[in-house]
Scaffold this motif. Structure first.
Motif, PDB file in Angstrom:
ATOM      1  N   ILE A 152       1.100  -1.134   0.025  1.00 53.74           N
ATOM      2  CA  ILE A 152       0.001  -0.065  -0.040  1.00 53.74           C
ATOM      3  C   ILE A 152       0.880   1.375  -0.172  1.00 53.74           C
ATOM      4  O   ILE A 152       0.451   2.376  -0.618  1.00 53.74           O
ATOM      5  CB  ILE A 152      -0.971  -0.083   1.111  1.00 53.74           C
ATOM      6  CG1 ILE A 152      -1.761  -1.084   0.882  1.00 53.74           C
ATOM      7  CG2 ILE A 152      -1.571   1.430   1.255  1.00 53.74           C
ATOM      8  CD1 ILE A 152      -3.129  -1.333   2.254  1.00 53.74           C
ATOM      9  N   GLU A 153       1.894   1.370   0.746  1.00 53.90           N
ATOM     10  CA  GLU A 153       2.681   2.378   0.875  1.00 53.90           C
ATOM     11  C   GLU A 153       3.396   2.644  -0.464  1.00 53.90           C
ATOM     12  O   GLU A 153       3.665   3.853  -0.779  1.00 53.90           O
ATOM     13  CB  GLU A 153       3.728   2.205   1.976  1.00 53.90           C
ATOM     14  CG  GLU A 153       3.274   2.287   3.315  1.00 53.90           C
ATOM     15  CD  GLU A 153       4.350   2.074   4.471  1.00 53.90           C
ATOM     16  OE1 GLU A 153       5.588   2.031   4.196  1.00 53.90           O
ATOM     17  OE2 GLU A 153       4.013   2.008   5.634  1.00 53.90           O
ATOM     18  N   TRP A 154       3.966   1.573  -1.063  1.00 54.61           N
ATOM     19  CA  TRP A 154       4.682   1.556  -2.415  1.00 54.61           C
ATOM     20  C   TRP A 154       3.751   2.187  -3.344  1.00 54.61           C
ATOM     21  O   TRP A 154       4.039   3.106  -4.288  1.00 54.61           O
ATOM     22  CB  TRP A 154       5.200   0.323  -2.700  1.00 54.61           C
ATOM     23  CG  TRP A 154       5.855   0.110  -4.075  1.00 54.61           C
ATOM     24  CD1 TRP A 154       7.125   0.652  -4.291  1.00 54.61           C
ATOM     25  CD2 TRP A 154       5.363  -0.015  -5.562  1.00 54.61           C
ATOM     26  NE1 TRP A 154       7.462   0.621  -5.278  1.00 54.61           N
ATOM     27  CE2 TRP A 154       6.321  -0.048  -6.171  1.00 54.61           C
ATOM     28  CE3 TRP A 154       4.075  -0.261  -5.771  1.00 54.61           C
ATOM     29  CZ2 TRP A 154       6.172   0.006  -7.496  1.00 54.61           C
ATOM     30  CZ3 TRP A 154       3.840  -0.522  -7.185  1.00 54.61           C
ATOM     31  CH2 TRP A 154       4.781  -0.536  -8.219  1.00 54.61           C
ATOM     32  N   CYS A 155       2.552   1.714  -3.409  1.00 58.45           N
ATOM     33  CA  CYS A 155       1.596   2.316  -4.482  1.00 58.45           C
ATOM     34  C   CYS A 155       1.157   3.591  -4.237  1.00 58.45           C
ATOM     35  O   CYS A 155       1.088   4.409  -5.394  1.00 58.45           O
ATOM     36  CB  CYS A 155       0.176   1.317  -4.195  1.00 58.45           C
ATOM     37  SG  CYS A 155       0.357  -0.148  -5.065  1.00 58.45           S
ATOM     38  N   LEU A 156       1.061   4.120  -3.076  1.00 57.62           N
ATOM     39  CA  LEU A 156       0.822   5.593  -2.700  1.00 57.62           C
ATOM     40  C   LEU A 156       1.811   6.375  -3.273  1.00 57.62           C
ATOM     41  O   LEU A 156       1.878   7.700  -3.791  1.00 57.62           O
ATOM     42  CB  LEU A 156       0.383   5.800  -1.193  1.00 57.62           C
ATOM     43  CG  LEU A 156      -0.927   5.124  -0.813  1.00 57.62           C
ATOM     44  CD1 LEU A 156      -1.230   5.350   0.584  1.00 57.62           C
ATOM     45  CD2 LEU A 156      -2.261   5.571  -1.568  1.00 57.62           C
ATOM     46  N   ALA A 157       3.245   6.103  -2.920  1.00 60.60           N
ATOM     47  CA  ALA A 157       4.230   6.936  -3.467  1.00 60.60           C
ATOM     48  C   ALA A 157       4.735   6.649  -4.690  1.00 60.60           C
ATOM     49  O   ALA A 157       5.032   7.698  -5.200  1.00 60.60           O
ATOM     50  CB  ALA A 157       5.641   6.038  -2.623  1.00 60.60           C
ATOM     51  N   HIS A 158       4.131   5.564  -5.592  1.00 57.18           N
ATOM     52  CA  HIS A 158       4.322   5.600  -7.042  1.00 57.18           C
ATOM     53  C   HIS A 158       3.244   5.938  -7.859  1.00 57.18           C
ATOM     54  O   HIS A 158       3.255   5.818  -9.173  1.00 57.18           O
ATOM     55  CB  HIS A 158       4.869   4.287  -7.303  1.00 57.18           C
ATOM     56  CG  HIS A 158       6.330   3.909  -6.974  1.00 57.18           C
ATOM     57  ND1 HIS A 158       6.423   3.753  -5.300  1.00 57.18           N
ATOM     58  CD2 HIS A 158       7.422   4.010  -7.319  1.00 57.18           C
ATOM     59  CE1 HIS A 158       8.118   3.345  -5.122  1.00 57.18           C
ATOM     60  NE2 HIS A 158       8.356   3.797  -6.558  1.00 57.18           N
ATOM     61  N   GLY A 159       2.056   6.319  -7.174  1.00 54.89           N
ATOM     62  CA  GLY A 159       0.937   6.752  -8.025  1.00 54.89           C
ATOM     63  C   GLY A 159       0.148   5.487  -8.687  1.00 54.89           C
ATOM     64  O   GLY A 159      -0.549   5.571  -9.493  1.00 54.89           O
ATOM     65  N   LYS A 160       0.412   4.407  -8.019  1.00 56.74           N
ATOM     66  CA  LYS A 160      -0.371   2.959  -8.413  1.00 56.74           C
ATOM     67  C   LYS A 160      -1.704   2.862  -7.585  1.00 56.74           C
ATOM     68  O   LYS A 160      -1.754   3.059  -6.497  1.00 56.74           O
ATOM     69  CB  LYS A 160       0.572   1.889  -8.618  1.00 56.74           C
ATOM     70  CG  LYS A 160       2.026   2.169  -9.159  1.00 56.74           C
ATOM     71  CD  LYS A 160       1.697   2.775 -10.637  1.00 56.74           C
ATOM     72  CE  LYS A 160       3.119   3.013 -11.033  1.00 56.74           C
ATOM     73  NZ  LYS A 160       3.045   3.456 -12.808  1.00 56.74           N
ATOM     74  N   ASN A 161      -2.464   1.929  -8.222  1.00 59.54           N
ATOM     75  CA  ASN A 161      -3.694   1.337  -7.538  1.00 59.54           C
ATOM     76  C   ASN A 161      -3.818  -0.213  -7.221  1.00 59.54           C
ATOM     77  O   ASN A 161      -3.202  -0.850  -8.258  1.00 59.54           O
ATOM     78  CB  ASN A 161      -4.872   1.766  -8.006  1.00 59.54           C
ATOM     79  CG  ASN A 161      -6.244   1.694  -7.161  1.00 59.54           C
ATOM     80  OD1 ASN A 161      -6.099   1.329  -5.937  1.00 59.54           O
ATOM     81  ND2 ASN A 161      -7.305   1.921  -7.792  1.00 59.54           N
ATOM     82  N   LEU A 162      -4.187  -0.696  -6.266  1.00 60.21           N
ATOM     83  CA  LEU A 162      -4.526  -2.077  -6.275  1.00 60.21           C
ATOM     84  C   LEU A 162      -5.846  -2.358  -6.034  1.00 60.21           C
ATOM     85  O   LEU A 162      -6.789  -1.562  -5.608  1.00 60.21           O
ATOM     86  CB  LEU A 162      -3.839  -2.327  -4.949  1.00 60.21           C
ATOM     87  CG  LEU A 162      -2.613  -2.496  -4.534  1.00 60.21           C
ATOM     88  CD1 LEU A 162      -2.232  -2.997  -2.954  1.00 60.21           C
ATOM     89  CD2 LEU A 162      -1.715  -3.694  -5.523  1.00 60.21           C
ATOM     90  N   ILE A 163      -6.352  -3.180  -7.112  1.00 63.19           N
ATOM     91  CA  ILE A 163      -7.608  -3.667  -7.283  1.00 63.19           C
ATOM     92  C   ILE A 163      -8.040  -5.066  -7.256  1.00 63.19           C
ATOM     93  O   ILE A 163      -7.026  -5.804  -7.999  1.00 63.19           O
ATOM     94  CB  ILE A 163      -8.303  -3.053  -8.564  1.00 63.19           C
ATOM     95  CG1 ILE A 163      -8.406  -1.474  -8.349  1.00 63.19           C
ATOM     96  CG2 ILE A 163      -9.607  -3.630  -8.780  1.00 63.19           C
ATOM     97  CD1 ILE A 163      -9.063  -0.888  -9.412  1.00 63.19           C
ATOM     98  N   SER A 164      -8.932  -5.687  -6.222  1.00 59.23           N
ATOM     99  CA  SER A 164      -9.268  -7.204  -6.302  1.00 59.23           C
ATOM    100  C   SER A 164     -10.437  -7.431  -6.977  1.00 59.23           C
ATOM    101  O   SER A 164     -11.357  -6.540  -7.005  1.00 59.23           O
ATOM    102  CB  SER A 164      -9.119  -7.805  -4.701  1.00 59.23           C
ATOM    103  OG  SER A 164      -9.751  -8.902  -4.757  1.00 59.23           O
ATOM    104  N   ASN A 165     -10.452  -8.436  -7.514  1.00 59.49           N
ATOM    105  CA  ASN A 165     -11.620  -9.087  -8.269  1.00 59.49           C
ATOM    106  C   ASN A 165     -12.639  -9.628  -7.265  1.00 59.49           C
ATOM    107  O   ASN A 165     -14.118  -9.333  -7.766  1.00 59.49           O
ATOM    108  CB  ASN A 165     -11.214 -10.230  -9.388  1.00 59.49           C
ATOM    109  CG  ASN A 165     -12.590 -10.624 -10.036  1.00 59.49           C
ATOM    110  OD1 ASN A 165     -13.052  -9.716 -10.804  1.00 59.49           O
ATOM    111  ND2 ASN A 165     -12.722 -11.873  -9.982  1.00 59.49           N
ATOM    112  N   HIS A 166     -12.232  -9.927  -6.145  1.00 60.22           N
ATOM    113  CA  HIS A 166     -13.337 -10.749  -5.119  1.00 60.22           C
ATOM    114  C   HIS A 166     -13.318 -10.210  -3.915  1.00 60.22           C
ATOM    115  O   HIS A 166     -14.029 -10.402  -2.866  1.00 60.22           O
ATOM    116  CB  HIS A 166     -13.127 -12.326  -5.034  1.00 60.22           C
ATOM    117  CG  HIS A 166     -13.124 -13.169  -6.088  1.00 60.22           C
ATOM    118  ND1 HIS A 166     -14.406 -13.490  -6.419  1.00 60.22           N
ATOM    119  CD2 HIS A 166     -12.397 -13.529  -7.156  1.00 60.22           C
ATOM    120  CE1 HIS A 166     -14.455 -14.339  -7.415  1.00 60.22           C
ATOM    121  NE2 HIS A 166     -13.148 -14.580  -8.221  1.00 60.22           N
TER     122      HIS A 166
END
Length: 530
Positions: free
Chosen positions: A132-146
């Motif tokens: 989560i910290e890495w995604c916020l620092a690099h402008g990425k998003n995490l999305i789960s299918n379920h």
């Protein structure tokens, strides 16, 4: 059933079977991406499975479900990271073979990471927090299918951590059950789970029995060792005779010695011990204090003790390995004749301990290279003279979100001014408002023309640290220089020539620097090092 092939759909080395209906759906989903706009968000799909079997369809199902999710959300799929036979508990996302390559080296190429379920991505709450910290620092998003995981909303972040905690509890429970099972089986005389030791196999009734072929190999090695034959010589004979190792791969002296030192040869249950950094099998004692017998012995206790005494006697010629490793510049120093790596060896004589560098394939190590420290010093001096003045450059990740936002703001403002300057528009009502609007419009157009298109793209930048590699290497240990040389693909060819009347050979060094070495010297910081 078919195997999916092609560069676009490259598979993990493990085989994955695709049915014709799955392939048709895959082609349909890929074709649907053609209608997406050029600036559609880019999605990376993460497919993971702990244990891959011939019957499983999980990788196919995961990928198709994620491609459907990408189509529903308007994402363009730019890659699929397939990590099969990988445990999420043991290996975090940034250390996996394919997903780790994307997270460490291909960050600018995607905007969102899609995964099937949260436990397919991580099984430790600390790993989830890091992602989560890495995604916020690099402008990425995490999305789960379920799962309700989406970092664009506060609720999605909270749900990610809650689900991650549940996944960690589940993984811990599985680990506890497995550990309990192993603890129980170690106390039983029956062979319940696990791979049998070399020399044994499992019969139809699940009992541990002697493997006749492997028994003959061990008995031959026992006799050879008692006659004074070295483990390296026995290994050479086994390889030439094409004797199977029982576990894949090729025979080595280390593997053979571990098997000859294993108390399991006497039919006892054993467990692995790593005291002192060496892998050894030790006998498991039962409640009565005696070894637990699980099979018929291949060697008697007297034979095993005699064998250990012989092996101990031969091992005394090798001094204890140094704490920091025996070889400096490992992977950099290579033999000029056979091309294999040079490694440091020490042998203890009656008066002193001798150190020398040798290769792997040349007879007798290619004469050897005495005094490794002098070789290391000469190599370091040559590297300093050739590359010491190079400035130290560091690779930094630069997200393009700010540049895209500014360009979008300027373009929208220009459109508003142009609309307002049309006949009947807000700025056309008086000469004063028209003149001021035209001046503002001119400034905005000039700014838009001056905006660098690259700043709107996620990209890598190279920044200077203000120092040189000479300063970096002088302030650090030798392993820092060795690591930099390995990263740049720089090697040093070591040649040895015998001189008349001189016992030690003459050692020559030749530095080999690839054409792109200076670009490969750029330091790539590990975003997950903490």
């Amino acid at each position: 059933m078919k195997k999916l092939t092609g560069n676009r759909q490259r598979l993990h080395p493990a085989d994955v079977q695709w049915r014709d209906t799955d392939l048709a759906l895959l082609q349909e989903l890929i074709a649907a991406e053609a209608s997406l706009p050029s600036d559609a968000p880019r999605a990376l799909l993460s497919v993971r499975l702990s244990t891959l079997t011939v019957e499983t369809t999980s990788p196919v199902r995961q990928e198709l479900d994620l491609r459907r999710l990408a189509r529903e959300r308007g994402y363009r799929v730019v890659g699929v990271a397939r990590d099969l036979n990988v445990s999420a508990t043991r290996v975090p996302p940034w250390r996996r073979r394919e997903l780790g390559h994307w997270l460490n080296d291909r960050v600018p190429e995607f905007d969102v990471l899609l995964f099937w379920k949260l436990d397919r991505l991580v099984r430790r709450l600390t790993d989830l927090s890091t992602m989560i910290e890495w995604c916020l620092a690099h402008g990425k998003n995490l999305i789960s299918n379920h799962d309700t995981v989406d970092l664009t909303s506060p609720t999605g972040k909270v749900m990610a951590e809650i689900i991650g905690g549940i996944a960690e509890i589940e993984a811990s429970a599985i680990s506890t059950r497995v550990t309990s099972l192993w603890d129980y089986t170690r106390t039983q005389s029956d062979w319940l789970v696990g791979k049998p030791p070399y020399g044994y196999t499992i019969d139809d009734r699940g009992r541990l029995v002697i493997d006749p072929q492997e028994q003959r190999v061990l008995r031959w090695c026992l006799g050879a060792a008692l006659r004074g034959v070295s483990a390296r010589r026995m290994t050479t004979v086994l390889i030439r005779a094409r004797v199977p190792t029982g576990g894949g791969g090729q025979w080595s002296a280390g593997t053979l010695l571990r098997r000859l030192r294993n108390p399991a040869l006497m039919g006892f249950r054993v467990s692995e011990s790593k005291d002192g950094g060496a892998r050894r099998s030790v006998t498991v004692l039962g409640a009565d204090g005696n070894p637990i017998r699980v099979g018929d012995p291949i060697v008697t206790e007297a034979e095993w003790l005699s064998l250990q005494a012989v092996l101990d006697e031969r091992s005394k010629s090798q001094p204890v390995r140094r704490k920091g490793g025996a070889t400096q510049f490992l992977g950099v120093l290579v033999c000029a004749d056979c091309g294999t790596h040079m490694t440091a060896h020490r042998s203890r004589g009656k008066v002193r301990t001798y150190e020398y560098l040798r290769c792997r394939r040349c007879p007798s190590g290619g004469l050897g290279a005495p005094d490794p420290q002098s070789v290391y010093s000469r190599l370091a001096g040559e590297v300093m003279s050739v590359l010491g003045a190079e400035p130290v450059r560091v690779r930094e990740y630069a997200p393009g979100a700010d540049g895209r936002d500014r360009r979008r703001t300027v373009e929208n403002t220009i459109a508003d001014y142009m609309t307002g300057l049309e006949p009947g528009g807000w700025y056309s009502r008086t000469p004063f408002t028209r003149r001021r609007a035209e001046q503002s419009l001119e400034r905005l157009i000039t700014e838009l023309q001056g905006l660098d298109p690259d700043t709107a793209q996620d990209r890598w930048l190279q920044t200077s640290s203000g120092g040189t590699f000479r300063e970096r290497w002088e302030q650090a240990d030798g392993e820092t220089m060795a690591g930099d040389l390995r990263r740049a693909g720089i090697t040093c060819s070591v040649s040895r020539h015998r001189l008349p009347g001189v016992r030690a050979p003459e050692v020559g060094l030749k530095l080999i620097i690839p054409a792109d070495a200076r670009e490969r010297l750029v330091i790539k910081r590990d975003a997950f090092s903490d």
